[in-house]
Design a protein around this motif. Sequence first.
Motif, PDB file in Angstrom:
ATOM      1  N   THR A  91     -10.996  10.212 -10.867  1.00 31.33           N
ATOM      2  CA  THR A  91     -10.222  10.361 -12.114  1.00 31.33           C
ATOM      3  C   THR A  91      -8.915   9.580 -12.053  1.00 31.33           C
ATOM      4  O   THR A  91      -8.531   8.918 -13.029  1.00 31.33           O
ATOM      5  N   LEU A  92      -8.238   9.628 -10.920  1.00 30.08           N
ATOM      6  CA  LEU A  92      -6.954   8.946 -10.771  1.00 30.08           C
ATOM      7  C   LEU A  92      -7.102   7.458 -10.482  1.00 30.08           C
ATOM      8  O   LEU A  92      -6.121   6.716 -10.540  1.00 30.08           O
ATOM      9  N   LYS A  93      -8.338   7.024 -10.152  1.00 29.51           N
ATOM     10  CA  LYS A  93      -8.640   5.598  -9.917  1.00 29.51           C
ATOM     11  C   LYS A  93      -7.804   4.993  -8.786  1.00 29.51           C
ATOM     12  O   LYS A  93      -7.352   3.842  -8.854  1.00 29.51           O
ATOM     13  N   VAL A  94      -7.583   5.778  -7.744  1.00 29.50           N
ATOM     14  CA  VAL A  94      -6.829   5.287  -6.595  1.00 29.50           C
ATOM     15  C   VAL A  94      -7.716   4.380  -5.739  1.00 29.50           C
ATOM     16  O   VAL A  94      -8.941   4.361  -5.895  1.00 29.50           O
ATOM     17  N   ARG A  95      -7.083   3.630  -4.843  1.00 26.60           N
ATOM     18  CA  ARG A  95      -7.826   2.742  -3.950  1.00 26.60           C
ATOM     19  C   ARG A  95      -8.737   3.538  -3.024  1.00 26.60           C
ATOM     20  O   ARG A  95      -9.846   3.112  -2.713  1.00 26.60           O
ATOM     21  N   GLY A  96      -8.234   4.678  -2.513  1.00 29.92           N
ATOM     22  CA  GLY A  96      -9.046   5.459  -1.593  1.00 29.92           C
ATOM     23  C   GLY A  96      -8.340   6.725  -1.138  1.00 29.92           C
ATOM     24  O   GLY A  96      -7.310   7.121  -1.699  1.00 29.92           O
ATOM     25  N   GLN A 123      -0.231  -1.365  -9.537  1.00 26.83           N
ATOM     26  CA  GLN A 123       0.881  -2.065  -8.893  1.00 26.83           C
ATOM     27  C   GLN A 123       0.827  -2.017  -7.372  1.00 26.83           C
ATOM     28  O   GLN A 123       1.454  -2.835  -6.699  1.00 26.83           O
ATOM     29  N   ALA A 124       0.078  -1.060  -6.834  1.00 25.49           N
ATOM     30  CA  ALA A 124      -0.033  -0.918  -5.378  1.00 25.49           C
ATOM     31  C   ALA A 124      -1.410  -0.382  -5.038  1.00 25.49           C
ATOM     32  O   ALA A 124      -2.085   0.239  -5.874  1.00 25.49           O
ATOM     33  N   GLY A 125      -1.830  -0.632  -3.806  1.00 23.03           N
ATOM     34  CA  GLY A 125      -3.057  -0.023  -3.324  1.00 23.03           C
ATOM     35  C   GLY A 125      -2.753   1.399  -2.876  1.00 23.03           C
ATOM     36  O   GLY A 125      -2.124   1.600  -1.836  1.00 23.03           O
ATOM     37  N   VAL A 126      -3.153   2.370  -3.657  1.00 21.46           N
ATOM     38  CA  VAL A 126      -2.799   3.767  -3.377  1.00 21.46           C
ATOM     39  C   VAL A 126      -3.929   4.452  -2.611  1.00 21.46           C
ATOM     40  O   VAL A 126      -5.059   4.556  -3.111  1.00 21.46           O
ATOM     41  N   ILE A 134       0.847  -1.183   0.000  1.00 20.70           N
ATOM     42  CA  ILE A 134       0.000   0.000   0.000  1.00 20.70           C
ATOM     43  C   ILE A 134       0.886   1.238   0.000  1.00 20.70           C
ATOM     44  O   ILE A 134       1.904   1.274   0.692  1.00 20.70           O
ATOM     45  N   PHE A 135       0.499   2.230  -0.783  1.00 20.00           N
ATOM     46  CA  PHE A 135       1.217   3.501  -0.809  1.00 20.00           C
ATOM     47  C   PHE A 135       0.344   4.599  -0.213  1.00 20.00           C
ATOM     48  O   PHE A 135      -0.836   4.741  -0.560  1.00 20.00           O
TER      49      PHE A 135
END
Length: 238
Positions: A183-188, A125-128, A106-107
């Motif tokens: 928009t960035l489609k991050v995890r949360g 590649q990571a849960g951001v 996770i980042f």
Amino acid sequence: MRIPMITAHSGCEGTARDSLDSVECAIRLGADVVEMDIRKAPDGAIRISHNCCSQEEYVLKPRLEEVFDYIKDTSLALNCDLKESNVVYEVLQLAKSFAFDSERIIFSGCLSPEQLARDASLVQQAGVYLNIEEILKFMAVATLFEKHQENQFCNLMNTPWEFVRGCDLTEDLMESIIVMLQTLKVRGLNMPYTLLGADFAEKLRKSNIPFSVWTVNTPDLMERAIQMGAANITTQNV
């Protein structure tokens, strides 16, 4: 009621910050995730350190690969609180060498919207969990230049928390934050619990955006975060 993940903050339960003892404590107490601050030492080694140090001080800090090796045979995920955004690809390389996929790496931290926009593969590649101060910094910069307050730019970049602590999360600002996250489609979203209000939590839930809060150390605040639907609670009291 959703049961959140529990992330053990570095230095949890009175252990030394930036230590393998802290990692061991997280494992023993059954945390879901352990949080570690990540920096690059002058000799190129990726170290666990909250503060920027001299080379002599850095050598006393664990290397990141030591943490991976310590938890590789557990179910624990690693939240890399990036204190320097330029280490992101080296951290990913290390994670892959220990077979950590995007569910276990996770980042959070200083990963910026600009960096995520330049390389959309990072969110695969990571849960951001994008830190709210990085979003607010991004949004504030344009306003500063529009108002010809360029002299405030360095202050904002160097001490963003002064800005964040005094920030009023208006309806428009909350909506803009949600649009950026989508928009960035991050995890949360990752934010201090002091910024978590009922209206914002409701908007995030309705938009299907998980949110993580830190550092939540008392039972009443934990209960509040759970009731509001937090996906993760970062705490020193695991």
